[in-house]
Write a protein that holds these residues in place. Structure first.
Motif, PDB file in Angstrom:
ATOM      1  N   GLY A  51       0.999  -1.223   0.029  1.00 24.17           N
ATOM      2  CA  GLY A  51       0.076  -0.080   0.238  1.00 24.17           C
ATOM      3  C   GLY A  51       0.820   1.078  -0.020  1.00 24.17           C
ATOM      4  O   GLY A  51       0.621   2.152  -0.642  1.00 24.17           O
ATOM      5  N   LEU A  52       1.789   1.161   0.821  1.00 15.94           N
ATOM      6  CA  LEU A  52       2.894   2.524   0.958  1.00 15.94           C
ATOM      7  C   LEU A  52       3.590   2.671  -0.507  1.00 15.94           C
ATOM      8  O   LEU A  52       3.652   3.931  -0.783  1.00 15.94           O
ATOM      9  N   ILE A  53       3.912   1.365  -1.054  1.00 15.93           N
ATOM     10  CA  ILE A  53       4.644   1.586  -2.136  1.00 15.93           C
ATOM     11  C   ILE A  53       3.820   1.890  -3.464  1.00 15.93           C
ATOM     12  O   ILE A  53       4.299   3.032  -4.221  1.00 15.93           O
ATOM     13  N   LYS A  54       2.320   1.753  -3.371  1.00 19.31           N
ATOM     14  CA  LYS A  54       1.503   2.511  -4.375  1.00 19.31           C
ATOM     15  C   LYS A  54       1.305   3.865  -4.336  1.00 19.31           C
ATOM     16  O   LYS A  54       1.570   4.671  -5.046  1.00 19.31           O
ATOM     17  N   ILE A  55       1.330   4.502  -2.952  1.00 23.26           N
ATOM     18  CA  ILE A  55       1.231   5.775  -2.660  1.00 23.26           C
ATOM     19  C   ILE A  55       2.800   6.587  -3.024  1.00 23.26           C
ATOM     20  O   ILE A  55       2.589   7.463  -4.126  1.00 23.26           O
TER      21      ILE A  55
ATOM     22  N   GLY B 199      14.554   1.313  -1.546  1.00 22.78           N
ATOM     23  CA  GLY B 199      14.764   0.238  -0.975  1.00 22.78           C
ATOM     24  C   GLY B 199      13.966   0.195   0.446  1.00 22.78           C
ATOM     25  O   GLY B 199      13.345   1.046   0.955  1.00 22.78           O
ATOM     26  N   MET B 200      13.886  -0.932   1.009  1.00 21.83           N
ATOM     27  CA  MET B 200      12.929  -0.942   2.493  1.00 21.83           C
ATOM     28  C   MET B 200      14.288  -1.674   3.430  1.00 21.83           C
ATOM     29  O   MET B 200      14.861  -2.762   3.130  1.00 21.83           O
ATOM     30  N   GLY B 201      14.133  -1.074   4.479  1.00 22.36           N
ATOM     31  CA  GLY B 201      14.652  -1.971   5.722  1.00 22.36           C
ATOM     32  C   GLY B 201      13.453  -2.307   6.684  1.00 22.36           C
ATOM     33  O   GLY B 201      12.815  -1.481   7.158  1.00 22.36           O
ATOM     34  N   ILE B 202      13.804  -3.409   7.167  1.00 20.50           N
ATOM     35  CA  ILE B 202      12.692  -4.191   7.919  1.00 20.50           C
ATOM     36  C   ILE B 202      13.615  -4.749   9.221  1.00 20.50           C
ATOM     37  O   ILE B 202      14.593  -5.282   9.330  1.00 20.50           O
ATOM     38  N   VAL B 203      12.799  -4.314  10.282  1.00 27.18           N
ATOM     39  CA  VAL B 203      13.642  -4.707  11.585  1.00 27.18           C
ATOM     40  C   VAL B 203      13.553  -6.254  11.836  1.00 27.18           C
ATOM     41  O   VAL B 203      14.328  -6.896  11.941  1.00 27.18           O
TER      42      VAL B 203
ATOM     43  N   GLY C 247       8.333 -10.403   2.507  1.00 26.12           N
ATOM     44  CA  GLY C 247       9.504  -9.726   1.839  1.00 26.12           C
ATOM     45  C   GLY C 247      10.074 -10.563   0.573  1.00 26.12           C
ATOM     46  O   GLY C 247      10.567  -9.982  -0.209  1.00 26.12           O
ATOM     47  N   ARG C 248       9.655 -11.807   0.402  1.00 23.83           N
ATOM     48  CA  ARG C 248      10.027 -12.386  -0.703  1.00 23.83           C
ATOM     49  C   ARG C 248       9.173 -11.806  -2.072  1.00 23.83           C
ATOM     50  O   ARG C 248       9.907 -11.698  -3.118  1.00 23.83           O
ATOM     51  N   THR C 249       8.037 -11.387  -1.776  1.00 22.20           N
ATOM     52  CA  THR C 249       7.332 -11.170  -2.956  1.00 22.20           C
ATOM     53  C   THR C 249       7.759  -9.624  -3.446  1.00 22.20           C
ATOM     54  O   THR C 249       7.917  -9.258  -4.690  1.00 22.20           O
ATOM     55  N   LEU C 250       8.403  -8.657  -2.432  1.00 24.49           N
ATOM     56  CA  LEU C 250       8.963  -7.630  -2.732  1.00 24.49           C
ATOM     57  C   LEU C 250      10.393  -7.691  -3.510  1.00 24.49           C
ATOM     58  O   LEU C 250      10.526  -7.083  -4.385  1.00 24.49           O
ATOM     59  N   ARG C 251      10.946  -8.664  -2.718  1.00 21.01           N
ATOM     60  CA  ARG C 251      12.265  -8.940  -3.413  1.00 21.01           C
ATOM     61  C   ARG C 251      11.891  -9.350  -5.119  1.00 21.01           C
ATOM     62  O   ARG C 251      12.864  -9.071  -6.059  1.00 21.01           O
ATOM     63  N   GLU C 252      10.974 -10.015  -5.308  1.00 25.27           N
ATOM     64  CA  GLU C 252      10.677 -10.684  -6.652  1.00 25.27           C
ATOM     65  C   GLU C 252      10.342  -9.455  -7.439  1.00 25.27           C
ATOM     66  O   GLU C 252      10.492  -9.529  -8.721  1.00 25.27           O
TER      67      GLU C 252
ATOM     68  N   GLY D  11      11.987  -6.785  -7.526  1.00 26.21           N
ATOM     69  CA  GLY D  11      12.905  -6.103  -7.730  1.00 26.21           C
ATOM     70  C   GLY D  11      13.204  -5.084  -6.578  1.00 26.21           C
ATOM     71  O   GLY D  11      14.409  -4.223  -6.849  1.00 26.21           O
ATOM     72  N   ILE D  12      12.812  -4.843  -5.336  1.00 28.60           N
ATOM     73  CA  ILE D  12      12.836  -4.166  -4.601  1.00 28.60           C
ATOM     74  C   ILE D  12      13.915  -4.659  -3.565  1.00 28.60           C
ATOM     75  O   ILE D  12      13.923  -5.849  -3.266  1.00 28.60           O
TER      76      ILE D  12
END
Length: 189
Positions: free
Chosen positions: A135-139, A149-153, A162-167, A169-170
């Motif tokens: 949702g935030l990526i759409k914004i 990129g994204m940093g996740i704690v 995480g896997r689908t976002l990496r797929e 290309g993020i």
């Protein structure tokens, strides 16, 4: 981050095979020293990306995102979940389900704070299915800004987020990856 893993083992509790309660670490109580270490780690991992702003979703992502923005020397923008009386009416908005809250909410960011000149680093506390992240990526896409990129704690790698976002290309950088919560035991990757 070994220190974060140790704190998860000592201070979290498993509510089910899908849910880990980390209120004493990142979701209700915050350790400023540990949080600043997280910020330094994320800043190091994205130091060469030309970040202009850090972005997150309220509320549990704010401490780690703040620490990262502070270290990078850039502003922090966060998507609100609730509209206030003084909120800017000109916003980007997306409806997102929350895995842990068990409900659908709107997230919104004022158009005033995102531009096509921005290169954003998205920091969040936990990724499970990745619905809020998408949702935030759409914004971000609507605003014309670039997602660096994204940093996740904490990434629950046994769930697809995480896997689908990496797929897609993020670049997703997680400080800790949890492979399983089965049988009441935390298994790290």
């Amino acid at each position: 981050m070994e220190k974060l893993k140790q704190r998860i083992m000592e201070q979290s509790s498993i509510l089910s095979n899908d849910v880990l309660r980390m209120d004493a670490i990142i979701n209700h109580q915050v350790d400023p020293g540990l949080t600043m270490e997280m910020g330094h780690e994320f800043a190091n991992r994205f130091a060469e990306h030309g970040i202009t702003k850090v972005i997150t979703i309220e509320s549990s992502g704010i401490p780690a995102a703040f620490a990262t923005a502070y270290v990078l020397g850039v502003p922090l923008v966060f998507a609100r979940r609730k509209k206030t009386l003084i909120a800017d009416p000109d916003v980007y908005i997306e409806r997102v389900p929350s895995f842990t809250k068990g409900m659908v909410t709107d997230i919104m960011v004022s158009k005033e704070f995102l531009s096509s000149d921005d290169k954003l680093l998205f920091i969040d506390d936990i990724i499970a299915n990745g619905d809020a992240a998408r949702g935030l990526i759409k914004i971000i896409e609507k605003s014309g800004a670039k997602l660096a990129g994204m940093g996740i704690v904490v990434e629950k790698s046994f769930q697809a987020g995480g896997r689908t976002l990496r797929e897609q290309g993020i670049q997703v950088e997680s400080l800790v990856k949890i492979a399983s919560l089965d049988n009441g035991s935390i298994q790290f990757e």
